[in-house]
Scaffold this active site. Structure first.
Site, mmCIF file in Angstrom:
data_model
loop_
_atom_site.group_PDB
_atom_site.id
_atom_site.type_symbol
_atom_site.label_atom_id
_atom_site.label_comp_id
_atom_site.label_asym_id
_atom_site.label_seq_id
_atom_site.Cartn_x
_atom_site.Cartn_y
_atom_site.Cartn_z
ATOM 1 N N THR A 1 0.842 -1.394 0.121
ATOM 2 C CA THR A 1 0.147 -0.148 -0.118
ATOM 3 C C THR A 1 0.814 1.308 0.046
ATOM 4 O O THR A 1 1.869 1.311 0.743
ATOM 5 C CB THR A 1 -0.955 0.132 1.137
ATOM 6 O OG1 THR A 1 -1.741 -1.049 1.042
ATOM 7 C CG2 THR A 1 -1.836 1.266 1.234
ATOM 8 N N GLU B 1 -4.343 -13.962 2.810
ATOM 9 C CA GLU B 1 -4.649 -13.062 3.813
ATOM 10 C C GLU B 1 -6.039 -13.000 4.067
ATOM 11 O O GLU B 1 -6.455 -12.744 5.098
ATOM 12 C CB GLU B 1 -3.898 -11.547 3.331
ATOM 13 C CG GLU B 1 -4.160 -10.387 4.272
ATOM 14 C CD GLU B 1 -3.859 -9.264 3.517
ATOM 15 O OE1 GLU B 1 -3.162 -8.221 4.219
ATOM 16 O OE2 GLU B 1 -4.258 -8.848 2.393
#
Length: 387
Positions: A125, A245
Site C-alpha cells: 500500500t 490474507e
C-alpha cells in the site's frame, strides 16, 4: 470459546487453545494498555511450530494447508488474543512458497520455520494509491547485480518485529506496459540491512495495538537474487498472498465473532434487571441469535475459500466474500456484546472494548467492504467496471 463441537480439526484446535490458555485476558489487556508487542506469545507460537504451519516439512515446517492455518488464527482470536501480531507470517508465505525459486526456498524457509527469521511484513500500500495497487509509484531500477528502490509505502505492519519484508515495486513504467497490472515485481527485503541503508521507518499511532508504519525508500539497494519469480509478474504473484490474507482475516473475524457471542450469551443469562435475566427478553435474544447465524454462514464461505486455495484453484471471489461476511458478522456480534453489557462493555477489565476496537479494523483492512462489493459486481456478476 462458544464453538466446541468436534470437527476434523479438533486436535489442532485443542492444541492451540492449550497454548493460548497460557496467555489469558490479563496478558493481552496489559499489552494493549502499553501498546506493546506480544513477544512472549509470538515466541511461544513459533516454538510450538504453529507459525510454520504452511511451510513444507522438507524445510522444517508442518506441511499443512491454508485450512489448518485458518484454524490456528481463528483459535487465537477466539481465545481472546489478536492474530494481527503474527498473521503476516502465514499469508506472506504464500507468495514465497508458490513463486520463489528452489534456491530461495532453501535459503529462507528453514530459518523462517525455526523462528530464526521472521517474515511478518508485506510492503504494498502507498499513500497516493491505497488499494489502487496497479498505480503504485515506488520504483525498482536494475543496476548490475542489484535493484535501486525509491518511493514510499504506508500502513506496513510489524516492521520492527520482522527480519524480512515482501515488497512490491514497479520495475517497468506504467506507460510502457500493455496492461497496468504488468511491470511490477516482488522482492525479499532484508529489513536489518535496509534500516541502515536507504529505508526510513515512521510509526503510525492508531486506534488499536496494531504496530504499523510509513516507509520511505531513498536509493535502497536490493540484491537481484532477492527478486521472486520473473521481473514484471509481481502483481500476479502477490494475488496468492492476498487471497490467503483475506481468508485468514475471515477466520480471525470468525474467532472474534464466537468470542463476542460467547461473552454476551453468558452475561445475558446471568445479568438480572427488573427481576429477570436480560437474556429472557427477545430484544436481547434476537441480535445475539442473528449474529450467531451470520458467523456460522461466514464460516462456511471460509471453508470454501480454503478448499479452493489449497487445491490451487482460483479463489479470489470466495476469499473476498469470506472476508466480507466474516468482518460484517464479527462487527455485528461486537455491537451486540458491548450494547448488552451496558457500561461494563466499556470497562477495560471486561476486554470487550479492546476486542471491539480490534475487530472494527476489518471493515476497512486489508480491503474495504466497498471494494469487495465492487469486485463481486464486476468479476462475478459481470457488471461494468465502476472505476
Amino acid at each position: 470459546m462458544l464453538k466446541a463441537a468436534t470437527d476434523r480439526y479438533q486436535d489442532l484446535r485443542d492444541a492451540v487453545r492449550g497454548l493460548c490458555a497460557q496467555f489469558p485476558d490479563e496478558y493481552h489487556r496489559k499489552l494493549d494498555e502499553q501498546r506493546a508487542y506480544p513477544e512472549a506469545f509470538v515466541d511461544a507460537l513459533t516454538k510450538a511450530g504453529w507459525l510454520a504451519a504452511m511451510i513444507p516439512s522438507e524445510y522444517g515446517g508442518a506441511g499443512l494447508g491454508l485450512a489448518e492455518a485458518s484454524v490456528i488464527m481463528e483459535e487465537i482470536n477466539g481465545s481472546g488474543g489478536n492474530s494481527g501480531a503474527c498473521h503476516g507470517q502465514m499469508y506472506n508465505m504464500a507468495t514465497l512458497l508458490r513463486h520463489g525459486s528452489a534456491e530461495q526456498k532453501r535459503r529462507f524457509l528453514p530459518k523462517i520455520a525455526s523462528g530464526e527469521w521472521r517474515l511478518q511484513s508485506m510492503g504494498v500500500t502507498e499513500p497516493g494509491t491505497g488499494t489502487d495497487t496497479t498505480n503504485i509509484r515506488t520504483t525498482a531500477v536494475k543496476k548490475g547485480d542489484h535493484y535501486v528502490v525509491n518511493g514510499q509505502k504506508v500502513w506496513i505492519s510489524r516492521v520492527q518485529h520482522s527480519d524480512w519484508m515482501i515488497l512490491l515495486a514497479r520495475t517497468t513504467p506504467i506507460a510502457e506496459v500493455a496492461k497496468k497490472s504488468e511491470g511490477m515485481s516482488i522482492f525479499m527485503v532484508d529489513l536489518r540491512v535496509a534500516a541502515k541503508s536507504g529505508m526510513t521507518v515512521r510509526p503510525i499511532a492508531n486506534m488499536v495495538n496494531h504496530e504499523t508504519n510509513e516507509l520511505f525508500f531513498d536509493n535502497l539497494e536490493i540484491p537481484a537474487e532477492n527478486l521472486i519469480g520473473h521481473e514484471g509478474q509481481g502483481f500476479r504473484y502477490i494475488l496468492d498472498g492476498l487471497n490467503a490474507e483475506r481468508t485468514l482475516i475471515a477466520a480471525e473475524c470468525i474467532g472474534d465473532g464466537y468470542w463476542f457471542i460467547d461473552r454476551v450469551t453468558r452475561y445475558a443469562g446471568q445479568r438480572v434487571v427488573f427481576g429477570r435475566p436480560i437474556g429472557q427478553n427477545q430484544g436481547v435474544q434476537f441480535p445475539i441469535a442473528e449474529s450467531y447465524i451470520e458467523v456460522e454462514a461466514a464460516n462456511l464461505m471460509r471453508w470454501r475459500a480454503c478448499e479452493l486455495f489449497d487445491a490451487r484453484e482460483p479463489c479470489g471471489a470466495q476469499a473476498n466474500m469470506a472476508k466480507y461476511l466474516a468482518a460484517k458478522a464479527s462487527w455485528e456480534a461486537a455491537n451486540a456484546c458491548i450494547q448488552f453489557h451496558g457500561g461494563y462493555g466499556f470497562a477495560h477489565e471486561y476486554d470487550i472494548e479492546r476486542k471491539f476496537r480490534e475487530t472494527r479494523l476489518y471493515q476497512v483492512a486489508p480491503i474495504s467492504t466497498n471494494l469487495i462489493l465492487s469486485y463481486v459486481a464486476e468479476h462475478v456478476l459481470g457488471l461494468p467496471r465502476s472505476f
